[in-house]
Each structure stands twice: as structure tokens, then as C-alpha cells.
Design an enzyme around this catalytic site. Sequence first.
Site, mmCIF file in Angstrom:
data_model
loop_
_atom_site.group_PDB
_atom_site.id
_atom_site.type_symbol
_atom_site.label_atom_id
_atom_site.label_comp_id
_atom_site.label_asym_id
_atom_site.label_seq_id
_atom_site.Cartn_x
_atom_site.Cartn_y
_atom_site.Cartn_z
ATOM 1 N N GLU A 53 -6.790 -4.695 -1.873
ATOM 2 C CA GLU A 53 -5.393 -4.314 -2.134
ATOM 3 C C GLU A 53 -5.271 -2.826 -2.451
ATOM 4 O O GLU A 53 -4.366 -2.170 -1.956
ATOM 5 C CB GLU A 53 -4.807 -5.140 -3.284
ATOM 6 C CG GLU A 53 -4.491 -6.572 -2.918
ATOM 7 C CD GLU A 53 -3.299 -6.737 -1.983
ATOM 8 O OE1 GLU A 53 -2.642 -5.757 -1.616
ATOM 9 O OE2 GLU A 53 -3.024 -7.891 -1.608
ATOM 10 N N ASN A 64 7.193 -1.437 1.579
ATOM 11 C CA ASN A 64 7.411 -2.476 2.589
ATOM 12 C C ASN A 64 8.822 -2.316 3.158
ATOM 13 O O ASN A 64 9.803 -2.628 2.482
ATOM 14 C CB ASN A 64 7.257 -3.865 1.956
ATOM 15 C CG ASN A 64 5.922 -4.034 1.264
ATOM 16 O OD1 ASN A 64 4.892 -4.038 1.896
ATOM 17 N ND2 ASN A 64 5.955 -4.141 -0.063
ATOM 18 N N ASP A 67 11.696 -5.622 3.394
ATOM 19 C CA ASP A 67 12.565 -6.019 2.274
ATOM 20 C C ASP A 67 12.820 -4.873 1.298
ATOM 21 O O ASP A 67 13.382 -5.086 0.232
ATOM 22 C CB ASP A 67 12.006 -7.245 1.550
ATOM 23 C CG ASP A 67 10.709 -6.970 0.801
ATOM 24 O OD1 ASP A 67 10.180 -5.843 0.879
ATOM 25 O OD2 ASP A 67 10.225 -7.895 0.120
ATOM 26 N N SER A 69 10.857 -3.284 -0.598
ATOM 27 C CA SER A 69 10.131 -3.416 -1.856
ATOM 28 C C SER A 69 8.892 -2.523 -1.806
ATOM 29 O O SER A 69 8.547 -1.980 -0.761
ATOM 30 C CB SER A 69 9.714 -4.874 -2.084
ATOM 31 O OG SER A 69 8.733 -5.259 -1.130
ATOM 32 N N ASP A 71 4.708 -2.296 -3.349
ATOM 33 C CA ASP A 71 3.577 -2.892 -4.046
ATOM 34 C C ASP A 71 2.963 -1.820 -4.941
ATOM 35 O O ASP A 71 2.799 -0.675 -4.506
ATOM 36 C CB ASP A 71 2.526 -3.388 -3.054
ATOM 37 C CG ASP A 71 3.080 -4.427 -2.098
ATOM 38 O OD1 ASP A 71 3.971 -5.201 -2.504
ATOM 39 O OD2 ASP A 71 2.616 -4.469 -0.944
ATOM 40 N N ASN A 78 4.179 -6.758 -6.253
ATOM 41 C CA ASN A 78 5.391 -6.432 -5.512
ATOM 42 C C ASN A 78 6.648 -6.349 -6.384
ATOM 43 O O ASN A 78 6.884 -7.211 -7.237
ATOM 44 C CB ASN A 78 5.580 -7.474 -4.405
ATOM 45 C CG ASN A 78 6.728 -7.147 -3.498
ATOM 46 O OD1 ASN A 78 7.841 -7.611 -3.708
ATOM 47 N ND2 ASN A 78 6.468 -6.331 -2.500
#
Length: 148
Positions: A53, A64, A67, A69, A71, A78
Amino acid sequence: MKALLILGLLLLSVAVQGKKFQRCELARTLKRLGLDGYRGVSLANWMCLARWESNYNTQATNYNRGDKSTDYGIFQINSRWWCNDGKTPRAVNACRIPCSALLKDDITQAVACAKRVVSDPQGIKAWVAWRNKCQNKDLRSYVKGCGV
């Protein structure tokens, strides 16, 4: 004066980069913070997750577009579901923390939020990187030689 300016810029760049954990340092920290075996998830699984990650980097972020958003942090938690960054539409903030808390060198809040994520029905499968890189794999190398 020039040397002082250069020193200031170097210190600023270090502060912006955040902490990149060494593998065994992170393994010991996650164990101390109670992740080993939490909800049946081994320390090696958490280590694999953090490796893929964020590459063990507390300052990692990923936007992202779908949407809108982001991370955040060592576990790439998220903003749509787990934290509040003040800009993600329809954010839930289930961990009840600002997303900036997930970027700190002290990962105590990031671990607490990861525990909240893994407590949901999806468990560790909530993380795409875990499903793609860690699930059904031999993960012993992530903790080998760390004394944990």
C-alpha cells in the site's frame, strides 16, 4: 547565511517526506500496537499490506479520481469511508479522525483506524493491495529476522 538557508531547506524536505519505516522497525511497532493476530490477521499479513500500500511510508497518499477520495498513510486508508479530509464528497469518517492523523510519523492513530477497518465484514479484504499481493501467499519473509 547561505548555509543556514540550505540547512533550513534540507530540514523542510525531511519534514515533508515523513517517516519511511525499515521493515523490522515497522514489524516491531505493529506488534507493540497490538496488530499481530488482531481479528485473526497475522503480523506478516499486516506487513505485506503496508509494503504494497505505502512501501512503509507514513506520508503516502493516492488520489482516486472515480469517487474523488484519497488514500492516506502507511495503510492507505480511504477518505470516502474512514477519515475526514474536508474535500471528499459524502465522506463517512467511520474512524472519527482527520485524514492528516494518518500521515503522522507516530502511527498509533493509523493502527487504531486499521483495526476499525478490519473489524468490518470485509476484514482485511477491504484492501485491494492485500487481495492482489498478499492473499494466499507465503508471507514469512515480511517478518523474517525481526524477532517478532
